[in-house]
Motif scaffolding. Structure first.
Motif, PDB file in Angstrom:
ATOM      1  N   THR A  90     -16.531  22.335 -37.185  1.00 45.54           N
ATOM      2  CA  THR A  90     -17.452  21.379 -36.380  1.00 45.54           C
ATOM      3  C   THR A  90     -18.887  21.649 -37.013  1.00 45.54           C
ATOM      4  O   THR A  90     -19.433  22.684 -37.206  1.00 45.54           O
ATOM      5  CB  THR A  90     -17.456  21.482 -35.005  1.00 45.54           C
ATOM      6  OG1 THR A  90     -16.236  21.329 -34.414  1.00 45.54           O
ATOM      7  CG2 THR A  90     -18.375  20.395 -34.411  1.00 45.54           C
ATOM      8  N   PRO A 140     -17.749  20.520 -29.687  1.00 49.88           N
ATOM      9  CA  PRO A 140     -17.011  19.525 -29.065  1.00 49.88           C
ATOM     10  C   PRO A 140     -16.919  19.550 -27.378  1.00 49.88           C
ATOM     11  O   PRO A 140     -15.819  19.763 -26.917  1.00 49.88           O
ATOM     12  CB  PRO A 140     -15.661  19.487 -29.853  1.00 49.88           C
ATOM     13  CG  PRO A 140     -15.859  20.302 -30.722  1.00 49.88           C
ATOM     14  CD  PRO A 140     -16.855  21.421 -30.444  1.00 49.88           C
ATOM     15  N   ASN A 185     -14.888   7.848 -36.009  1.00 45.18           N
ATOM     16  CA  ASN A 185     -14.474   8.806 -36.753  1.00 45.18           C
ATOM     17  C   ASN A 185     -13.336   8.409 -37.725  1.00 45.18           C
ATOM     18  O   ASN A 185     -12.830   7.545 -37.101  1.00 45.18           O
ATOM     19  CB  ASN A 185     -14.119  10.146 -36.077  1.00 45.18           C
ATOM     20  CG  ASN A 185     -15.170  10.704 -35.203  1.00 45.18           C
ATOM     21  OD1 ASN A 185     -16.472  10.697 -35.561  1.00 45.18           O
ATOM     22  ND2 ASN A 185     -14.871  11.382 -34.196  1.00 45.18           N
ATOM     23  N   ARG A 226     -16.375  16.331 -37.104  1.00 42.25           N
ATOM     24  CA  ARG A 226     -16.540  16.186 -35.535  1.00 42.25           C
ATOM     25  C   ARG A 226     -15.671  17.255 -34.946  1.00 42.25           C
ATOM     26  O   ARG A 226     -15.923  18.247 -34.100  1.00 42.25           O
ATOM     27  CB  ARG A 226     -16.408  14.872 -34.994  1.00 42.25           C
ATOM     28  CG  ARG A 226     -17.553  14.161 -35.370  1.00 42.25           C
ATOM     29  CD  ARG A 226     -18.619  14.419 -34.831  1.00 42.25           C
ATOM     30  NE  ARG A 226     -19.984  13.455 -34.978  1.00 42.25           N
ATOM     31  CZ  ARG A 226     -20.074  12.412 -34.499  1.00 42.25           C
ATOM     32  NH1 ARG A 226     -19.396  11.654 -33.649  1.00 42.25           N
ATOM     33  NH2 ARG A 226     -21.283  11.716 -34.969  1.00 42.25           N
ATOM     34  N   THR A 273     -24.510  13.321 -32.336  1.00 35.20           N
ATOM     35  CA  THR A 273     -23.735  13.018 -31.330  1.00 35.20           C
ATOM     36  C   THR A 273     -23.134  11.413 -31.218  1.00 35.20           C
ATOM     37  O   THR A 273     -24.134  10.576 -31.903  1.00 35.20           O
ATOM     38  CB  THR A 273     -24.330  13.318 -29.719  1.00 35.20           C
ATOM     39  OG1 THR A 273     -25.380  12.565 -29.557  1.00 35.20           O
ATOM     40  CG2 THR A 273     -24.714  14.893 -29.903  1.00 35.20           C
ATOM     41  N   ASN A 313     -17.101  11.918 -39.795  1.00 33.83           N
ATOM     42  CA  ASN A 313     -18.143  10.982 -39.383  1.00 33.83           C
ATOM     43  C   ASN A 313     -19.167  10.836 -40.317  1.00 33.83           C
ATOM     44  O   ASN A 313     -19.633  12.026 -40.256  1.00 33.83           O
ATOM     45  CB  ASN A 313     -18.761  10.984 -37.828  1.00 33.83           C
ATOM     46  CG  ASN A 313     -19.479   9.677 -37.457  1.00 33.83           C
ATOM     47  OD1 ASN A 313     -20.709   9.543 -37.739  1.00 33.83           O
ATOM     48  ND2 ASN A 313     -18.847   8.992 -36.501  1.00 33.83           N
TER      49      ASN A 313
END
Length: 483
Positions: free
Chosen positions: A70, A112, A50, A29, A130, A43
């Motif tokens: 990410t 993010p 997370n 993430r 998400t 995650n």
């Protein structure tokens, strides 16, 4: 190499054990840090939370750390230790990190930051990563499981009704045709119509709009059954409440009258909502905060009075108010919004088809509890509903919820052959085509009832999502069949 001997993050967070070696796998993430240490939030979908991985560049090579971006998928083996920061009790000190799948930081769409719902719908193949959509679909799973558990524990039997059918249960004509004919050059009859006798099923067929009629057949043998499957409406609507493909839960019960039907529906709704509240606490707390933030940004006249968790408790903790359609019309006709012409659709006379604004007024303003409306005018309801002795109304019921209006529709079914066939003739529904349905009235008829719950409507209510397209993984709507 026993690749999948991994610890799920949900279980790690629930455990108080430290000092153990473990392996986690998941998607990155965020990554932050400096030349001395990197903190990686991972995650794996098992929970909204997370898990923090701490990577020392003296242990994990610079080449590996650079590739951790990410969206990348990684496998981390290390030691679980007590967390030094706030937010969670433990974290993982990485001893080894393997990149399972890279993600180009310049091209990965889900950065993010806050993305609009429309942007996420355009990227529906990725949006489940998400927090919002992970939470929604974990809740959706819990609700689906609760549906099966509830009916199984009640002794109901799960029936798979056909997706392809020759009938239109609702009589609305908004169906998707199913054919193998060459539409560029279909075979024609002498009078210029398409010759469906040459089609795969040798007749005109469509995707089902409801499993109810077939469900009734099963109930006439097994007594208590339910269906839970996809249904389809070719309604050219782009509202936040409509889908072309959606899932329906439709129980049908022999030896149930209208009151039995209402009792079952109320108990069922309370059960599945309570199940979600018990088993999806973290996800619902997140969605409650999200809904509150969204509500605060709306114009004052569009805001809801109750927060998401308050709405769920509102339903779970209150007995539903039961009133007739006639009583509801009197309340609405004499209400302030109607007298001051604040309703978009004014209530002037008996027989009006109630709109969402009327339903929500009854629930949220007048009774301040969920409402079961009964005994609707027969002229605005389907042919199969039992006709009451007054000759004007049918033994129908709609259940109304705060923030959404109607969530369940059902009725006692008409078991009287003469009344049913007369009504079918009035509505232009072929007795010949539905001979199989009428046979349940010819041979061993009994009072029976049922109702339908649109599953996405329920998921929308429980998650607080404003658009029904956001509670099904890959929405099918006019002009959209992507992914």
């Amino acid at each position: 190499m026993a690749f999948n001997k991994r610890s799920k993050i949900k279980l790690l967070l629930e455990s108080s054990k430290t000092g153990e070696k473990t392996t986690i796998m998941g998607w990155v993430r965020t990554k932050r840090g400096n030349k001395h240490v990197s903190f990686i939030a991972v995650n794996d979908g098992s929970t909204i939370s997370n898990y923090q991985v701490v990577a020392d560049p003296n242990v994990i090579s610079e080449d590996i750390l650079k590739r951790i971006t990410t969206g990348a998928c990684i496998k981390v083996t290390g030691e679980v230790v007590a967390s030094q920061g706030a937010g969670q009790d433990s974290e993982l000190i990485a001893k080894q990190i393997e990149i399972l799948g890279e993600a180009d930081a310049e091209k990965y769409p889900l950065q993010p930051k806050k993305h609009s719902m429309e942007f996420l719908r355009e990227n529906a193949h990725l949006r489940l990563r998400t927090n919002t959509f992970g939470a929604v679909f974990r809740v959706r799973h819990a609700l689906a499981f609760a549906v099966h558990q509830y009916f199984n524990d009640k002794g109901f039997f799960y029936i798979h009704t056909p997706i392809i059918t020759a009938s239109d249960a609702e009589g609305a004509g908004e169906t998707f045709r199913v054919t193998t004919l060459d539409m560029k050059n279909p075979p024609m009859t002498g009078d210029g119509a398409i010759d469906y006798t040459q089609d795969f099923f040798e007749r005109e067929t469509n995707l089902t709009v409801s499993g109810q009629l077939e469900g009734e057949l099963a109930a006439m043998a097994l007594a208590e059954i339910y269906t839970f499957g996809p249904t389809f409406r070719a309604e050219n609507s782009n509202t936040t409440r409509h889908l072309a493909e959606f899932w329906m839960i439709e129980p049908e019960m022999a030896f149930y009258d209208a009151e039995d039907n209402q009792d079952l529906a109320e108990d069922f709704l309370k059960y599945i909502i309570s199940y979600a509240m018990e088993h999806c606490k973290t996800d619902l707390e997140f969605l409650d905060k999200r809904a509150a933030d969204e509500n605060a940004n709306k114009p004052t006249n569009e805001r809801t009075e109750l927060g998401l968790l308050e709405r769920l408790r509102f339903v779970a903790d209150h007995d539903f108010e039961r009133i007739t359609y006639t009583e509801a019309i009197d309340i609405l006709r004499n209400s302030k919004p109607n007298k001051k012409k604040k309703f978009n659709y004014l209530i002037e006379e008996w027989g009006a088809d109630l709109q969402s604004e009327h339903e929500r007024f009854l629930v949220e303003k007048h009774f301040k509890k969920p409402v079961i409306l009964t005994d609707y005018p027969k002229d605005i309801k389907a042919f199969y509903m039992k006709q009451n002795d007054d000759g004007k109304t049918v033994a129908a019921m709609d259940i109304l919820f705060p923030g959404i209006g109607e969530i369940v529709g059902g009725s006692q079914r008409e078991e009287n052959m003469e009344k049913l066939t007369t009504r079918m003739d009035e509505m232009g529904i072929s007795q010949e085509e539905l001979y199989w349905y009428l046979d349940t009235r010819r041979f061993g008829a009994t009072p029976h009832s049922g109702f339908g719950l649109g599953f996405e409507r329920m998921v929308q209510f429980v998650t607080g999502m404003g658009n029904i397209r956001d509670v099904i993984a890959f929405p099918r709507t006019p002009g959209n069949a992507a992914f």
